[in-house]
Design an enzyme around this catalytic site. Structure first.
Site, PDB file in Angstrom:
ATOM      1  N   LYS A  37      50.890 -66.764 -18.377  1.00  0.00           N
ATOM      2  CA  LYS A  37      51.197 -66.465 -19.784  1.00  0.00           C
ATOM      3  C   LYS A  37      52.585 -66.966 -20.180  1.00  0.00           C
ATOM      4  O   LYS A  37      52.829 -67.267 -21.337  1.00  0.00           O
ATOM      5  CB  LYS A  37      51.088 -64.962 -20.040  1.00  0.00           C
ATOM      6  CG  LYS A  37      52.155 -64.145 -19.355  1.00  0.00           C
ATOM      7  CD  LYS A  37      51.994 -62.660 -19.599  1.00  0.00           C
ATOM      8  CE  LYS A  37      53.164 -61.902 -18.995  1.00  0.00           C
ATOM      9  NZ  LYS A  37      52.842 -60.578 -18.520  1.00  0.00           N
ATOM     10  N   ARG A 132      55.269 -48.233 -19.376  1.00  0.00           N
ATOM     11  CA  ARG A 132      54.477 -49.102 -20.233  1.00  0.00           C
ATOM     12  C   ARG A 132      53.054 -48.593 -20.058  1.00  0.00           C
ATOM     13  O   ARG A 132      52.810 -47.414 -20.255  1.00  0.00           O
ATOM     14  CB  ARG A 132      54.673 -50.583 -19.883  1.00  0.00           C
ATOM     15  CG  ARG A 132      54.319 -51.487 -21.066  1.00  0.00           C
ATOM     16  CD  ARG A 132      54.549 -52.962 -20.792  1.00  0.00           C
ATOM     17  NE  ARG A 132      53.583 -53.514 -19.860  1.00  0.00           N
ATOM     18  CZ  ARG A 132      53.568 -54.796 -19.491  1.00  0.00           C
ATOM     19  NH1 ARG A 132      54.453 -55.626 -19.957  1.00  0.00           N
ATOM     20  NH2 ARG A 132      52.664 -55.229 -18.643  1.00  0.00           N
TER      21      ARG A 132
HETATM   22  C1  LIG Z   1      53.277 -60.442 -17.276  1.00  0.00           C
HETATM   23  C2  LIG Z   1      52.659 -59.543 -16.294  1.00  0.00           C
HETATM   24  C3  LIG Z   1      52.749 -59.825 -14.912  1.00  0.00           C
HETATM   25  C4  LIG Z   1      53.543 -60.994 -14.380  1.00  0.00           C
HETATM   26  O1  LIG Z   1      54.917 -60.724 -14.474  1.00  0.00           O
HETATM   27  P1  LIG Z   1      56.014 -61.735 -13.915  1.00  0.00           P
HETATM   28  O2  LIG Z   1      57.286 -61.007 -14.079  1.00  0.00           O
HETATM   29  O3  LIG Z   1      55.910 -62.962 -14.737  1.00  0.00           O
HETATM   30  O4  LIG Z   1      55.685 -62.000 -12.479  1.00  0.00           O
HETATM   31  C5  LIG Z   1      52.094 -58.990 -14.042  1.00  0.00           C
HETATM   32  N1  LIG Z   1      51.389 -57.923 -14.480  1.00  0.00           N
HETATM   33  C6  LIG Z   1      51.286 -57.622 -15.789  1.00  0.00           C
HETATM   34  C7  LIG Z   1      50.490 -56.429 -16.193  1.00  0.00           C
HETATM   35  C8  LIG Z   1      51.915 -58.407 -16.733  1.00  0.00           C
HETATM   36  O5  LIG Z   1      51.818 -58.096 -18.033  1.00  0.00           O
END
Ligand SMILES: *Cc1c(COP(=O)(O)O)cnc(C)c1O
Length: 362
Positions: A37, A132
């Protein structure tokens, strides 16, 4: 000539970074979910991650998952933002697994999955302090019991998230708590949980220090692969590239001007009252890129003599007085990006992308 502003993407570096993280995780029997993402699930970057060994992708936007499916990517896909009720149908069609925390939504997934004659896999998120997504730990047994009664949804396991909105770090302690919670489900309900999904890039540190509990068997990693950084600790990951993405912007005005503006200071275009330090006359370059395409504080000029001064929606102003080399209107200036800037640059339709590959086969 290339279009500016542009993002040069070095796919061989993505492959390299991926191989490193895959190896780290495999040594601990951890499945690595690649999260793309951060670069809007760019197809070529995703293919580079596959080349590096990723077998399952996670994305927070169903649009990104649909985009990858339509591009012919056939790995398993996980929706990692808990789904909106309004996107369940799309999710069921394009994603195999999703992270969830709302029973009401899971019940709806079950209903629609029945209608569509398919089974959907779920990882239930538990809140371990970052506040969250996630159910509170004392709700776990009750929630799992209910999910287990629902047709056409299969509970794969539980998961947690760290360093997202409250900056709570993953530790041996809170990850052990997740393991114990999984064990309590298996003991009390006799429901086996296949997956304990431990978190994001911030958890890599615990692997390095050999502190990750054995039962954690999945991590979801984005930044670590894309930027070779653990941004939660402001550290570069060893042996990885931090410059797989380079942003280039072009100078449209270059003039010597005073460092303090003249007139009465009000608010700038984004409602802030700017503060200035008088450094006499400086060489200021205006670059044709702005807040619509970048995130100011996570942009790092590759030449250290260049200082970022300010930006508006379409202009970025840098001080190049200390730069020895000759610059003029039309010259290009390059930047490394941290996560927010990468997110902005890959989302902006005004930034052109150019791919460079060395070892990747088509
Ligand atoms: C964005 C996200 C990740 C990845 O996080 P990074 O810090 O880019 O490794 C993992 N789990 C969830 C639920 C996320 O929203």
């Amino acid at each position: 000539m290339k279009n500016n502003p542009r993002l040069d993407i070095y796919l061989d570096k993505i492959v390299h970074n991926t191989i490193r993280v895959v190896r780290q995780c495999t040594e601990k029997n951890i499945e690595l979910v690649g999260v793309a993402k951060g670069c809007s699930a760019d197809e070529k970057v995703v293919r580079a991650m596959i080349e590096g060994g990723i077998k399952i992708f996670g994305d927070s936007r169903i649009e990104n998952i649909i985009h990858l499916r339509r591009a012919g990517i056939q790995t398993r896909m996980m929706l990692i933002r808990i789904p909106m009720q309004s996107e369940i149908r799309k999710m069921l069609k394009y994603a195999d697994i999703s992270l969830n925390s709302e029973l009401l939504t899971i019940e709806r997934i079950s209903n629609i999955a029945q209608e569509m004659h398919l089974e959907h896999k779920i990882i239930l998120m538990v809140d371990l302090g970052d506040l969250r997504e996630g159910i509170m730990p004392d709700e776990l047994i009750k929630t799992v019991k209910r999910i287990n009664e629902l047709p056409n949804v299969k509970l794969l396991g539980i998961g947690a998230n760290f360093c997202c909105v409250s900056g709570i770090m993953p530790t041996e302690n809170n990850l052990n708590q997740l393991v114990l919670l999984a064990k309590s489900v298996e003991d009390e309900l006799k429901i086996p949980l296949k997956i304990i999904s431990g978190g994001n890039t911030s958890v890599l540190k615990l692997i390095e220090e050999n502190k990750i509990p054995h039962s954690i068997n999945q991590l979801r990693i984005g930044v670590g692969i894309l930027l070779g950084q653990d941004d939660t600790r402001l550290r570069n990951l060893e042996g990885m590239y931090q410059d797989a993405f380079i942003l280039t912007a072009e100078i449209i005005e270059l003039k010597v001007k005073p460092s303090v503006p003249t007139g009465i200071i009000g608010r700038d275009a984004f409602g802030q009252v700017p503060v200035f330090k008088d450094m006499g006359f400086r060489r200021r370059a205006i670059l044709a890129v702005g807040k619509q395409d970048i995130h100011l504080s996570s942009l790092i000029p590759i030449k250290k003599e260049i200082k970022i001064i300010a930006a508006s929606s379409d202009h970025l102003i840098v001080d190049i007085t200390d730069l020895e080399e000759d610059m003029n209107v039309g010259s290009e200036i390059q930047f490394k990006l941290n996560y927010p800037a990468l997110l902005a640059a890959t989302t902006s339709k005004y930034v052109s992308k150019y791919y460079h590959q060395k070892e990747i086969k088509p």
